[in-house]
Design an enzyme around this catalytic site. Structure first.
Site, PDB file in Angstrom:
ATOM      1  N   ASP A  29       6.612   3.768  -1.159  1.00  0.00           N
ATOM      2  CA  ASP A  29       5.399   3.713  -0.356  1.00  0.00           C
ATOM      3  C   ASP A  29       5.301   2.284   0.190  1.00  0.00           C
ATOM      4  O   ASP A  29       5.833   1.342  -0.425  1.00  0.00           O
ATOM      5  CB  ASP A  29       4.196   4.053  -1.236  1.00  0.00           C
ATOM      6  CG  ASP A  29       2.887   3.812  -0.523  1.00  0.00           C
ATOM      7  OD1 ASP A  29       2.713   4.378   0.573  1.00  0.00           O
ATOM      8  OD2 ASP A  29       2.064   3.046  -1.041  1.00  0.00           O
ATOM      9  N   ASP A  74       2.163   0.412   1.796  1.00  0.00           N
ATOM     10  CA  ASP A  74       0.950  -0.361   1.510  1.00  0.00           C
ATOM     11  C   ASP A  74       0.530  -0.190   0.053  1.00  0.00           C
ATOM     12  O   ASP A  74       0.322   0.928  -0.425  1.00  0.00           O
ATOM     13  CB  ASP A  74      -0.176   0.096   2.433  1.00  0.00           C
ATOM     14  CG  ASP A  74       0.193  -0.069   3.896  1.00  0.00           C
ATOM     15  OD1 ASP A  74       0.859  -1.068   4.230  1.00  0.00           O
ATOM     16  OD2 ASP A  74      -0.158   0.819   4.706  1.00  0.00           O
ATOM     17  N   ASP A 121       1.955   3.814  -5.430  1.00  0.00           N
ATOM     18  CA  ASP A 121       0.845   3.277  -6.215  1.00  0.00           C
ATOM     19  C   ASP A 121      -0.315   4.250  -6.390  1.00  0.00           C
ATOM     20  O   ASP A 121      -1.272   3.921  -7.092  1.00  0.00           O
ATOM     21  CB  ASP A 121       0.327   1.983  -5.578  1.00  0.00           C
ATOM     22  CG  ASP A 121      -0.297   2.216  -4.205  1.00  0.00           C
ATOM     23  OD1 ASP A 121       0.290   2.976  -3.414  1.00  0.00           O
ATOM     24  OD2 ASP A 121      -1.372   1.652  -3.937  1.00  0.00           O
TER      25      ASP A 121
END
Length: 486
Positions: free
Chosen positions: A318, A320, A432
């Site tokens: 991922d 960001d 995240d």
């Protein structure tokens, strides 16, 4: 108290509604029912009050994997979408699960195939009735989630409902688990099929080739699969081939005798109707050639296949919150800042020979907050800081668009796998938040969650694998490579 979920892979067959009605009428209800829609292009929502997941038309093995990975219960009960449940099915099932010892990974239910009482069964009906003696068939099979996780679930290289359940059972028992037969049962009606169905099912010979490539020549014995007729089919094809040589007369006689014997065996005990005789005569001539063709095709295609899921070959990040600090709807490349440890973590993976990519939701494009060009500039800045990634997959859609690419849907991961030329099962997704993990699970990939302040507590609890930071996540990936390289 026994916790259990039901997973039903489906391609939209009407029988699904009847199965779900049977489930709803049971005296004991599962914690959750997952219906995994395996249509390539679902054209309408399923009319059911259950959790519906999508697996993108990758076959029943992949669909079952999507289902059990989404479940958090101790037991996962797999049912086919065309079985019917007796009124006391759940009561008998739970009794079987409670009686299972800690060393028991799976409990198989009996499969009852009703055959017509007023006439002899057709060849297709007798073939379906073979489910009654099939070992570890997932038309009704309960597995401990722990055992499924230990062996990485079903081998998704099996594209049909044919050998994937026997192969799973083999790997589970190799890991020291026991499989047992229970007292609960389901009814499996015979589906109406087309004239050439027996020819179409010969594609399963390619699955036999995969089984042999992965598990060796004695796979049938170890997997409790009865011997097939392939050797006779091979002899029939060889005799046919020899009719084009100087041995054409004895070869032609051999081909005729072998074909006639095959036809006799298929007609024996059948209804003897004109339609059945015509069907058997037509397909008995062609089946040996189809069987040999699919076996040769499968042998070539799977010649170097490892045991499922095979080694890790790629890592998808991922963007960001994982590689760079999360700046909402960032369209300014100058605001890109790497998270601590990102550069050495990425470099270690490259040094290990893994392909790398990024999968990122960018709904700001769809909302008109940033442009696709600005996102591309930010992505280029990430490439400049970390070295070029082999694939960038970006979803520009808003959450209300219903696209197939926005995480937690599997689209971005599947597209990256296709571009990299690897199977999803050989990919690890590092992210995240829970949607990163869910996208990996839906695509059949592995995952590592690296929580941040934005990660919800339940997302951490539900993640199969977590790591405190990016470096630790990379440690986990590298430890799974051959030799545990770091």
């Amino acid at each position: 108290m026994t916790s259990w979920s039901v997973v039903v892979p489906t391609v939209g067959r009407p029988a699904l509604t009847e199965l779900l009605a049977d489930l709803a009428a049971q005296p004991h209800q599962p914690d959750v029912v997952f219906v995994v829609d395996d249509r390539r292009r679902p054209d309408e929502p399923l009319p059911v009050d259950v959790v519906v997941l999508r697996s993108g038309g990758r076959g029943p093995a992949a669909a079952r994997n999507v289902g059990w990975r989404a479940a958090g219960t101790e037991w996962i009960v797999f049912l086919d979408d065309d079985v019917r449940l007796p009124a006391d099915w759940s009561e008998s099932l739970l009794a079987d699960l409670r009686a299972a010892g800690p060393e028991t990974a799976g409990v198989q239910g009996r499969i009852v195939v009703p055959l017509p009482a007023e006439r002899a069964p057709t060849d297709w009906e007798r073939s379906t009735a073979g489910l009654e003696t099939a070992e570890w068939a997932t038309a009704d099979m309960a597995y401990r989630r722990e055992a499924l996780a230990q062996v990485d679930g079903f081998d998704e290289r099996f594209p049909r409902a044919y050998r994937e359940d026997a192969e799973l059972a083999l790997r589970v028992r190799r890991h020291g688990w026991r499989l047992v037969h229970g007292r609960h049962h389901v009814v499996h009606p015979v589906r109406d099929e087309r004239f050439w169905v027996s020819l179409r099912v010969q594609r399963g010979n390619a699955d036999d080739a995969l089984f042999r490539a992965v598990h060796g020549r004695h796979w049938r014995r170890e997997a409790d699969c009865p011997p097939g007729r392939f050797r006779w089919h091979l002899a029939t094809v060889m005799a046919a081939a020899l009719t084009f040589t100087r041995f054409r007369r004895p070869a032609g006689l051999a081909w005729s005798l072998l074909t006639a014997d095959f036809l006799r065996r298929r007609l024996s005990g059948g209804p003897g109707t004109t339609d059945e005789v015509l069907r058997m005569a037509s397909t008995s001539v062609l089946i040996p050639f189809a069987a040999v063709w699919h076996r040769l095709r499968g042998t070539w295609m799977h010649r170097d296949s490892p045991v499922w899921p095979g080694p890790i070959r790629a890592v998808l990040f991922d963007r960001d919150g994982t590689l760079v600090h999360d700046v909402p709807y960032n369209g300014d490349a100058d605001r890109v800042e790497l998270v601590p440890g990102a550069r050495p973590a990425v470099e270690r993976l490259r040094t290990a020979g893994l392909q790398l990519g990024v999968v990122s939701n960018q709904s700001g494009i769809g909302r008109g907050l940033i442009t696709a060009e600005q996102v591309a500039e930010v992505n280029q800045r990430v490439d400049d800081l970390l070295g070029p990634f082999s694939t960038w997959q970006v979803c520009p859609h808003d959450s209300t668009d219903g696209c197939a690419c926005r995480k937690p849907a599997p689209g971005l991961v599947l597209a990256a796998a296709a571009e990299l030329g690897v199977r999803p099962a050989q990919i690890v997704v590092i992210g995240d938040i829970g949607s990163d993990v869910a996208a990996a699970q839906a695509a059949g990939a592995r995952s590592v969650l690296v929580p941040t302040q934005q990660t919800r507590h339940e997302e951490i609890l539900n993640a199969p694998v977590t790591a405190p930071d990016l470096e630790a996540a990379v440690d986990q990936v590298l430890s799974q490579l051959p030799g545990g390289r770091r």
